[in-house]
Design a protein around this motif. Structure first.
Motif, PDB file in Angstrom:
ATOM      1  N   ASP A  51       0.838  -1.194   0.000  1.00 60.03           N
ATOM      2  CA  ASP A  51       0.000   0.000   0.000  1.00 60.03           C
ATOM      3  C   ASP A  51       0.875   1.247   0.000  1.00 60.03           C
ATOM      4  O   ASP A  51       1.881   1.306   0.711  1.00 60.03           O
ATOM      5  CB  ASP A  51      -0.889  -0.024   1.255  1.00 60.03           C
ATOM      6  N   VAL A  52       0.467   2.238  -0.785  1.00 56.07           N
ATOM      7  CA  VAL A  52       1.171   3.515  -0.840  1.00 56.07           C
ATOM      8  C   VAL A  52       0.178   4.620  -0.503  1.00 56.07           C
ATOM      9  O   VAL A  52      -0.923   4.666  -1.055  1.00 56.07           O
ATOM     10  CB  VAL A  52       1.771   3.786  -2.240  1.00 56.07           C
ATOM     11  N   GLY A  53       0.571   5.499   0.412  1.00 57.46           N
ATOM     12  CA  GLY A  53      -0.279   6.627   0.769  1.00 57.46           C
ATOM     13  C   GLY A  53       0.563   7.821   1.174  1.00 57.46           C
ATOM     14  O   GLY A  53       1.780   7.725   1.353  1.00 57.46           O
ATOM     15  N   TRP A  54      -0.108   8.950   1.300  1.00 63.60           N
ATOM     16  CA  TRP A  54       0.519  10.205   1.728  1.00 63.60           C
ATOM     17  C   TRP A  54      -0.054  10.545   3.092  1.00 63.60           C
ATOM     18  O   TRP A  54      -1.267  10.632   3.275  1.00 63.60           O
ATOM     19  CB  TRP A  54       0.199  11.305   0.724  1.00 63.60           C
ATOM     20  N   TYR A  55       0.825  10.729   4.084  1.00 60.96           N
ATOM     21  CA  TYR A  55       0.387  10.973   5.461  1.00 60.96           C
ATOM     22  C   TYR A  55       1.082  12.194   6.028  1.00 60.96           C
ATOM     23  O   TYR A  55       2.317  12.260   5.954  1.00 60.96           O
ATOM     24  CB  TYR A  55       0.697   9.751   6.334  1.00 60.96           C
ATOM     25  N   PRO A  56       0.353  13.135   6.646  1.00 64.24           N
ATOM     26  CA  PRO A  56      -1.108  13.229   6.624  1.00 64.24           C
ATOM     27  C   PRO A  56      -1.599  13.637   5.230  1.00 64.24           C
ATOM     28  O   PRO A  56      -0.928  14.379   4.504  1.00 64.24           O
ATOM     29  CB  PRO A  56      -1.442  14.297   7.658  1.00 64.24           C
ATOM     30  N   ALA A  57      -2.756  13.132   4.894  1.00 67.36           N
ATOM     31  CA  ALA A  57      -3.343  13.348   3.571  1.00 67.36           C
ATOM     32  C   ALA A  57      -3.524  14.827   3.279  1.00 67.36           C
ATOM     33  O   ALA A  57      -3.855  15.610   4.168  1.00 67.36           O
ATOM     34  CB  ALA A  57      -4.689  12.632   3.479  1.00 67.36           C
ATOM     35  N   ASN A  59      -1.632  17.282   2.801  1.00 67.29           N
ATOM     36  CA  ASN A  59      -0.877  18.207   3.634  1.00 67.29           C
ATOM     37  C   ASN A  59       0.542  18.332   3.078  1.00 67.29           C
ATOM     38  O   ASN A  59       1.229  17.324   2.913  1.00 67.29           O
ATOM     39  CB  ASN A  59      -0.852  17.679   5.073  1.00 67.29           C
ATOM     40  N   GLU A  60       0.978  19.545   2.802  1.00 66.39           N
ATOM     41  CA  GLU A  60       2.324  19.749   2.255  1.00 66.39           C
ATOM     42  C   GLU A  60       3.420  19.283   3.207  1.00 66.39           C
ATOM     43  O   GLU A  60       4.548  19.042   2.782  1.00 66.39           O
ATOM     44  CB  GLU A  60       2.537  21.216   1.885  1.00 66.39           C
ATOM     45  N   GLN A  61       3.108  19.152   4.477  1.00 65.00           N
ATOM     46  CA  GLN A  61       4.091  18.681   5.451  1.00 65.00           C
ATOM     47  C   GLN A  61       4.141  17.156   5.517  1.00 65.00           C
ATOM     48  O   GLN A  61       4.948  16.594   6.259  1.00 65.00           O
ATOM     49  CB  GLN A  61       3.770  19.243   6.846  1.00 65.00           C
ATOM     50  N   GLY A  62       3.278  16.489   4.742  1.00 66.66           N
ATOM     51  CA  GLY A  62       3.211  15.032   4.766  1.00 66.66           C
ATOM     52  C   GLY A  62       4.330  14.382   3.982  1.00 66.66           C
ATOM     53  O   GLY A  62       5.260  15.031   3.503  1.00 66.66           O
ATOM     54  N   GLY A  63       4.213  13.055   3.866  1.00 72.46           N
ATOM     55  CA  GLY A  63       5.202  12.286   3.123  1.00 72.46           C
ATOM     56  C   GLY A  63       4.615  10.973   2.665  1.00 72.46           C
ATOM     57  O   GLY A  63       3.578  10.520   3.174  1.00 72.46           O
TER      58      GLY A  63
END
Length: 104
Positions: A51-57, A59-63
């Motif tokens: 699974d691939v996701g961006w956390y936090p969703a 949000n430019e500060q995510g990853g």
């Protein structure tokens, strides 16, 4: 193929993909609204999930986060990586996650 680069899936199959539509050459601010927790999901023949996701969703500060989940145990993935938002780094993490899924 993902971002024009090879991704060998073996017996796995992509069941969800909103990642390959993204233009990672764009500045983060231009694509952040498309960076949610659900970007790519690959189901492996043995039942593992990559699974691939961006956390936090959104949000430019995510990853990015790439995980391999075994036995639906999302709280304790057998593999986890936080690659840069670059095609090569992401593909490297995906290769490692799929390799982990291939192990018993």
């Amino acid at each position: 193929m993902l971002f024009g680069l090879p991704l060998a899936l073996g017996g796995a199959r992509i069941t969800y993909d909103s990642l390959s539509q993204l233009d990672l050459a764009q500045p983060l601010a231009a694509i952040v609204d498309d960076l949610g927790e659900d970007l790519l999901q690959i189901c492996c023949a043995n039942g593992d999930i990559v699974d691939v996701g961006w956390y936090p969703a959104w949000n430019e500060q995510g990853g990015l986060r790439v995980v391999t989940v075994r036995g639906q145990d999302w709280e304790a993935p057998v593999f986890s990586a936080q690659p840069a938002l670059q095609p090569q780094a992401l593909l490297q993490a995906l290769h490692a996650a799929l390799a982990q899924a291939a192990q018993p």
